[in-house]
Write a protein that holds these residues in place. Structure first.
Motif, PDB file in Angstrom:
ATOM      1  N   PRO A 320       0.830  -1.213   0.000  1.00  6.61           N
ATOM      2  CA  PRO A 320       0.000   0.000   0.000  1.00  6.61           C
ATOM      3  C   PRO A 320       0.867   1.268   0.000  1.00  6.61           C
ATOM      4  CG  PRO A 320      -0.790  -1.598   1.627  1.00  6.61           C
ATOM      5  CD  PRO A 320       0.525  -2.113   1.121  1.00  6.61           C
ATOM      6  N   ASP A 321       0.389   2.287  -0.717  1.00  2.00           N
ATOM      7  CA  ASP A 321       1.108   3.546  -0.836  1.00  2.00           C
ATOM      8  C   ASP A 321       2.565   3.264  -1.209  1.00  2.00           C
ATOM      9  OD1 ASP A 321       1.513   6.257  -0.804  1.00  2.00           O
ATOM     10  OD2 ASP A 321       1.759   6.397   1.383  1.00  2.00           O
ATOM     11  N   PRO A 322       2.807   2.570  -2.319  1.00  2.00           N
ATOM     12  CA  PRO A 322       4.129   2.011  -2.603  1.00  2.00           C
ATOM     13  C   PRO A 322       5.210   3.036  -2.906  1.00  2.00           C
ATOM     14  CG  PRO A 322       2.718   1.768  -4.515  1.00  2.00           C
ATOM     15  CD  PRO A 322       1.845   2.284  -3.396  1.00  2.00           C
ATOM     16  N   HIS A 323       4.832   4.256  -3.308  1.00  2.00           N
ATOM     17  CA  HIS A 323       5.837   5.247  -3.688  1.00  2.00           C
ATOM     18  C   HIS A 323       6.299   6.087  -2.497  1.00  2.00           C
ATOM     19  CE1 HIS A 323       5.269   4.096  -7.803  1.00  2.00           C
ATOM     20  NE2 HIS A 323       3.989   4.413  -7.774  1.00  2.00           N
ATOM     21  N   THR A 324       5.835   5.730  -1.306  1.00  2.00           N
ATOM     22  CA  THR A 324       6.255   6.417  -0.091  1.00  2.00           C
ATOM     23  C   THR A 324       7.323   5.601   0.621  1.00  2.00           C
ATOM     24  OG1 THR A 324       4.097   7.485   0.220  1.00  2.00           O
ATOM     25  CG2 THR A 324       5.493   7.254   2.168  1.00  2.00           C
ATOM     26  N   LEU A 325       8.417   6.258   0.992  1.00  2.00           N
ATOM     27  CA  LEU A 325       9.459   5.624   1.805  1.00  2.00           C
ATOM     28  C   LEU A 325       9.015   5.680   3.258  1.00  2.00           C
ATOM     29  CD1 LEU A 325      12.349   4.422   2.135  1.00  2.00           C
ATOM     30  CD2 LEU A 325      13.171   6.778   2.365  1.00  2.00           C
ATOM     31  N   ASP A 326       8.768   4.514   3.845  1.00  2.00           N
ATOM     32  CA  ASP A 326       8.250   4.436   5.211  1.00  2.00           C
ATOM     33  C   ASP A 326       9.019   3.356   5.964  1.00  2.00           C
ATOM     34  OD1 ASP A 326       6.864   4.306   7.576  1.00  2.00           O
ATOM     35  OD2 ASP A 326       4.960   3.665   6.683  1.00  2.00           O
ATOM     36  N   LEU A 327       9.963   3.783   6.805  1.00  2.00           N
ATOM     37  CA  LEU A 327      10.799   2.819   7.514  1.00  2.00           C
ATOM     38  C   LEU A 327      10.015   2.000   8.531  1.00  2.00           C
ATOM     39  CD1 LEU A 327      14.094   4.843   8.148  1.00  2.00           C
ATOM     40  CD2 LEU A 327      13.312   3.640   6.094  1.00  2.00           C
ATOM     41  N   ARG A 328       8.797   2.413   8.826  1.00  2.00           N
ATOM     42  CA  ARG A 328       7.969   1.647   9.770  1.00  2.00           C
ATOM     43  C   ARG A 328       7.064   0.647   9.051  1.00  2.00           C
ATOM     44  NH1 ARG A 328       8.842   6.547  12.366  1.00  2.00           N
ATOM     45  NH2 ARG A 328       9.493   6.292  14.547  1.00  2.00           N
ATOM     46  N   ARG A 329       7.162   0.595   7.756  1.00  2.00           N
ATOM     47  CA  ARG A 329       6.394  -0.365   6.970  1.00  2.00           C
ATOM     48  C   ARG A 329       6.978  -1.771   7.161  1.00  2.00           C
ATOM     49  NH1 ARG A 329       4.158   0.332   1.718  1.00  2.00           N
ATOM     50  NH2 ARG A 329       5.240   2.346   1.485  1.00  2.00           N
ATOM     51  N   ASP A 330       6.150  -2.787   6.994  1.00  2.00           N
ATOM     52  CA  ASP A 330       6.637  -4.171   6.920  1.00  2.00           C
ATOM     53  C   ASP A 330       6.641  -4.575   5.450  1.00  2.00           C
ATOM     54  OD1 ASP A 330       7.295  -6.805   7.100  1.00  2.00           O
ATOM     55  OD2 ASP A 330       5.405  -7.463   8.028  1.00  2.00           O
ATOM     56  N   PRO A 331       7.810  -4.506   4.796  1.00  2.00           N
ATOM     57  CA  PRO A 331       7.850  -4.814   3.362  1.00  2.00           C
ATOM     58  C   PRO A 331       8.170  -6.282   3.086  1.00  2.00           C
ATOM     59  CG  PRO A 331       9.930  -3.865   4.020  1.00  2.00           C
ATOM     60  CD  PRO A 331       9.125  -4.065   5.298  1.00  2.00           C
ATOM     61  N   ALA A 332       7.732  -7.164   3.959  1.00  2.00           N
ATOM     62  CA  ALA A 332       8.033  -8.592   3.789  1.00  2.00           C
ATOM     63  C   ALA A 332       7.612  -9.064   2.405  1.00  2.00           C
ATOM     64  CB  ALA A 332       7.317  -9.405   4.869  1.00  2.00           C
ATOM     65  N   GLY A 333       8.485  -9.871   1.801  1.00  2.24           N
ATOM     66  CA  GLY A 333       8.189 -10.407   0.478  1.00  2.24           C
ATOM     67  C   GLY A 333       8.722  -9.561  -0.656  1.00  2.24           C
TER      68      GLY A 333
END
Length: 395
Positions: A320-333
């Motif tokens: 979700p919201d893929p063009h935002t850099l968010d260090l608190r995101r879980d980008p698993a996979g």
């Protein structure tokens, strides 16, 4: 309605150096698998969707052999890669690929790479000290991003301390932004000759390192040299560009830079999110060995499928919201390290280096900033690995 064939979009939007070409992101949402027209006339496919990219990477019916592939880049039109040489397993398929990879897999485990953390800490601190003594501005690529993986590779290969300055100089020459093609060839030849000499020395007097362990087997010098060359290529350029481009991205997102600096729990997730967000290997390719049904299309045997890795990592159906850099995101996979049988062998090593290098830089120079306007930072346009040629910074 079926999509008409496209040519591979490669132009990034001015002022958006971290985003893949906008046309790729558009295709990812509209047509995750699209017919692709190649400069040499070949008609293949472009995979931009996350699911399509992962399926191709994991499917043994798709080959990674370079001599079977058509290039989507005009400068390579009509050029055919030679078959992989013994030991150069990156462009091999199973079972040859599996045999070589198994010889190295146990040497790059999470546990073994974690044991390098203290050494990486020392290397990073040494170069931060040198930056502090020098004072700003400095080129972060030459002063910090490249020396760290170069010195770690020296540790892994067992390069004697007396040779490390020369080794690092040749590596810097090979990857330097201003090195001529002739200069790069000369540096490559120097490194190749050095690795061959090192193999002979390790066979006579083994030490505690990866190369010594490999020489204990029945591999030929040619195979060992090719594997050593792969370690150099894979371990130097990619990690150096992740450290430099990652720093550039964080400095362009001050809230994320501050979060990394103040919250030690974010270090691990930050590395994964940067791998997703930046995707420094923007494209890969595979060739169908037989007819394959994929995403509702028939991919015929012999067709080259170009995998837009950067677009897959920006697929909104997965992130979700893929063009935002968010260090608190879980980008698993994420597919920043690839996927399937060719999943990056050195991924744990790269993680260790980035988990040390980025927070250490932020802690030492909390006021780090670009020394030139962001638009003046020179990108590695058209390169196999996305990054910056130089990154002038001050504090």
């Amino acid at each position: 309605m079926a999509e008409s064939a496209v040519e591979l979009p490669t132009e990034r939007t001015p002022g958006r150096p971290f985003d893949p070409p906008a046309e790729l992101s558009d295709l990812s949402g509209r047509a995750p698998l699209t017919p692709l027209h190649f400069p040499d006339g070949h008609e293949g496919w472009l995979a931009t969707g996350y699911t399509a990219v992962r399926r191709v990477l994991a499917d043994p019916r798709f080959s990674n052999r370079g001599e079977l592939q058509h290039s989507p880049f005009p400068e390579h039109a009509g050029m055919t890669a030679p078959p992989a040489q013994p030991g150069d397993f990156l462009k091999m398929d199973p079972p040859e690929h599996t045999r070589y990879r198994k010889l190295l897999a146990g040497k790059f485990t999470t546990r073994r790479m974690a044991q390098l953390t203290e050494q990486v800490d020392l290397i990073a601190a040494e170069h931060l000290d040198a930056m502090q003594r020098h004072g700003g501005p400095v080129d972060l690529v030459a002063a910090y991003a490249l020396p760290i993986p170069a010195m770690v590779i020296c540790e892994l290969l067992g390069v004697p301390y007396a040779d490390r300055e020369r080794f690092q100089a040749d590596a810097a020459q090979l990857l330097g932004p201003n090195t001529t093609p002739a200069g790069k060839y000369k540096a490559f030849e120097a490194l190749s000759a050095y690795v061959r000499g090192l193999i002979t020395a390790k066979r006579a007097d083994p030490t505690d390192d990866v190369l010594s362990e490999l020489t204990a087997g029945d591999l030929t010098v040619d195979e060992l040299a090719a594997m050593g060359g792969l370690l150099l290529a894979a371990g130097l350029d990619t990690t150096a560009n992740m450290i430099a481009l990652g720093t550039f991205a964080l400095l362009r997102h001050p809230d994320q830079w501050a979060a990394l600096r103040t919250d030690p729990h974010l270090v691990g997730p930050a590395v994964e999110e940067l791998m997703r967000y930046l995707t420094i290997v923007p494209t890969l390719a595979r060739v169908a060995l037989e007819d394959v049904e994929l995403d509702g299309h028939l991919v015929k045997a012999g067709s080259t499928v170009v995998l837009a890795m950067a677009a897959a990592n920006r697929d909104a159906t997965k992130f979700p919201d893929p063009h935002t850099l968010d260090l608190r995101r879980d980008p698993a996979g994420h597919v920043g390290f690839g996927h399937g049988p060719h999943l990056c062998l050195g991924q744990q090593l790269a993680r260790v280096e980035m988990r040390v290098a980025l927070p250490a830089l932020a802690a030492r120079f909390p006021g780090l900033r670009l020394a030139v306007p962001a638009d003046d930072v020179v990108l590695r346009e058209g390169a196999d690995i996305h990054g910056v040629t130089t990154l002038p910074v001050t504090w």
